[in-house]
Design an enzyme around this catalytic site. Structure first.
Site, short mmCIF file in Angstrom:
data_model
loop_
_atom_site.label_atom_id
_atom_site.label_comp_id
_atom_site.label_asym_id
_atom_site.label_seq_id
_atom_site.Cartn_x
_atom_site.Cartn_y
_atom_site.Cartn_z
N GLY A 2 0.85 -1.17 0.00
CA GLY A 2 0.00 0.00 0.00
C GLY A 2 0.89 1.23 0.00
N SER A 3 0.27 2.38 0.11
CA SER A 3 1.05 3.62 0.02
C SER A 3 2.08 3.73 1.14
CB SER A 3 0.11 4.82 0.06
OG SER A 3 -0.73 4.77 1.21
N GLU B 8 3.87 1.48 2.37
CA GLU B 8 4.99 0.54 2.21
C GLU B 8 5.94 0.93 1.08
OE1 GLU B 8 2.33 -0.44 4.68
OE2 GLU B 8 1.62 -0.65 2.61
N GLU C 3 -3.70 -10.39 1.64
CA GLU C 3 -2.70 -10.56 2.70
C GLU C 3 -2.75 -11.94 3.34
OE1 GLU C 3 -4.69 -7.98 2.33
OE2 GLU C 3 -3.51 -6.13 2.39
N HIS D 276 0.29 -3.99 4.71
CA HIS D 276 -0.17 -2.61 4.62
C HIS D 276 -0.91 -2.18 5.88
CE1 HIS D 276 -1.56 1.14 3.13
NE2 HIS D 276 -2.80 0.77 2.86
N HIS E 50 -8.06 -31.21 20.60
CA HIS E 50 -9.07 -30.52 19.79
C HIS E 50 -10.47 -30.86 20.32
CE1 HIS E 50 -11.15 -29.92 15.62
NE2 HIS E 50 -11.42 -28.95 16.45
N GLY F 89 -5.46 -25.04 12.26
CA GLY F 89 -6.78 -25.42 11.79
C GLY F 89 -7.50 -24.32 11.05
#
Length: 526
Positions: free
Chosen positions: A25-26, A28, A47, A70, A280, A400
């Site tokens: 993004g701007s 970065e 992402e 970002h 789990h 998971g």
């Protein structure tokens, strides 16, 4: 005077972090400006897929990798994928762009408020440097913390910091080296060796940390020398032992009571490279049978501290395996030949049984193929049919959370271009990381995706049965055609209709990514 950006790039280059996974993004762009020629930027379209690809890449290489996100929004998009990286102890170094310093307090657009707490408690360390001059040192700390803790770290950097100048003291970071050695002392070594040697009926439990070159094979030698049964730790994300070895008893069930039942008759349970235990299903009972003692060896101090039972030694599992091999008697032999796979079950209809698909993979692909699996409803079929005897043969979403499989397969394939890599992905899982197909196409990654389409969230249907809610809404996902989706991202795709057609397609060896869609019957994961 050198800039923060120049010193930071030089440090990353010296540390070997020259592959950057990101979606910019701007905020970065100032970091990405003037990347040295030896750097490779791997663009992902979401992402979550970015983190999944980096996770697979770092696991396959065994080294930290840089992820560029970002601000707060991009970090938030990545957070679900980050849970898998945390559970697999993947050393990701996440650098996120922040607004310019004067704009953070007024909360201008794209300002990340309280950035250092945004990703906690997932990451093992997070910071936003107090001043631009501290950025190179903080970046070094992010790399070393990730390496030492084997856990993702997070650094938020205001984008005006990158062009700031630093003095000569900042250059000291370039020559830094931080290492860790965790070898048991003489007393600890003797006590552990005596306990293992004195056990009348020991059992060995191996975790994902054992799946590395050298240690994987040493674990086999240790098991054969002990002549004991071997289990993989529950909630398995890497395979630490050949699954058709005669001493292998499978993956421990992820419930308290069935784990206790598995250890009946054993006086010592030695757990190497795993937490104790990642349950789990809530199936309460005793942790261990009466008279059974448990010793855990892990280099994860947090896992040792939080275990509800047993003794723990915080040390490098590889060092402990080595000392046990030296202290025990002459080398043993496996208790018989490797077990053959059974004849695959058939579905009896137009769809294939997953076992038929996995048998075709086992018989038609090279023995050193690495599989990235995210088809949770087919677990039992997978382990009935596959024959995996090499390190790095199996990757699974460690926490998971769906979305690791397809991007993870891209990352593993990029890390190991000379090894066959196959992603075995369910249709429910594929949607979470589908944009990784575009990255695979852009980089020409020689990857095969076997897409299992059954039109439902099969694992949820199974779990709903356990909970007594088999008819919950939102479990069916009809109407998906991944061949058309893949082609839209630039990946060649084919829908196969039978076993022989599948075998013929698998026999082809294209030098580009491909997707093979197979309709499969609904099965249960266990």
């Amino acid at each position: 005077m050198p800039s923060v950006r120049r010193v930071s790039h030089a440090f990353l280059e010296r540390q070997g972090l020259t592959t950057v996974f990101g979606n910019p993004g701007s905020n970065e762009l100032p970091f990405l400006a003037d990347l040295p020629d030896g750097f490779r930027y791997v663009l992902g379209l979401h992402e979550g897929a970015v983190v999944g690809m980096a996770d697979g890449y770092a696991q396959a290489t065994g080294r930290p990798v840089l992820v560029n996100l970002h601000a707060a929004s991009g970090s938030g998009n990545a957070m679900g994928a980050l849970t898998n990286a945390v559970a697999s102890r993947t050393p990701l170094v996440v650098v996120a762009g922040q607004q310019v310093r004067p704009a953070i307090g007024p909360e201008a657009n794209l300002a990340s408020v309280d950035a250092q707490t945004l990703m906690k408690p997932l990451v093992g360390w997070a910071a936003e440097p107090a001043c631009a001059e501290d950025v190179p040192r903080a970046l070094a700390q992010a790399v070393f913390e990730a390496r030492l803790q084997r856990r993702p770290t997070y650094l938020s950097v205001p984008y005006d910091d990158w062009s700031a100048e630093v003095d000569d003291n900042a250059l000291a970071v370039l020559d830094r080296r931080v290492e860790r050695a965790s070898v048991p002392d003489a007393v600890q070594s003797r006590r552990l060796a005596e306990r293992v040697a004195a056990a009348r009926r020991p059992a060995l439990v191996l975790g994902g940390d054992i799946d590395s070159p050298g240690l994987f094979d040493d674990a086999v030698r240790l098991a054969e020398r002990l002549g004991c049964p071997v289990w993989a730790a529950p909630s398995l994300f890497r395979l630490p032992f050949p699954n058709r070895h005669p001493q292998f008893r499978g993956v421990l069930p992820a419930g308290i009571a069935p784990v206790c039942e598995a250890f009946e008759g054993h006086d010592l349970v030695l757990v190497l490279g795993a937490p104790v235990f990642r349950y789990h299903e809530y199936l309460p009972g005793r942790y261990l049978p009466e008279g059974t003692r448990l010793v855990q060896v892990t280099d994860d101090a947090s896992a040792a501290a939080r275990a509800p039972m047993g003794e723990a030694l915080v040390a490098d599992p590889g060092a402990v395996v080595g000392l046990l091999l030296r202290s025990l008697d002459a080398p043993g032999e496996p208790a018989g030949p490797y077990r053959p796979a059974p004849e695959p079950l058939t579905a009896g209809g137009p769809s294939l049984h997953p076992e038929q698909v996995f048998a075709a993979l086992r018989e038609g692909l090279p023995a050193d193929t690495a599989y990235v699996v995210e088809s949770t409803s087919t677990n039992s079929a997978w382990w009935r049919q596959m024959d995996l005897r090499r390190p790095g043969s199996y990757y699974f979403p460690a926490a998971g959370g769906l979305g690791f499989g397809l991007p993870g397969a891209v990352g593993v394939a990029m890390a190991q271009p000379d090894r066959p890599v196959v992603g075995v992905i369910g249709d429910g899982s594929a949607n979470y990381g589908i944009t990784a197909l575009w990255t695979a196409a852009q980089h020409g990654v020689p990857l095969t995706i076997v897409l299992l389409r059954n039109g439902t969230y099969g694992a949820l249907r199974w779990f709903g049965g356990l909970l007594g809610v088999p008819d919950a809404p939102g479990l069916d996902i009809p109407g998906l055609d991944f061949t058309r989706v893949a082609e839209g991202y630039g990946v060649r795709a084919r829908h196969v209709g039978g076993v022989e057609e599948l075998r013929a397609v698998l026999a082809e060896q294209p030098g580009h990514p491909r997707l093979i869609q197979v309709d499969t019957a609904l099965t249960t994961p266990s």
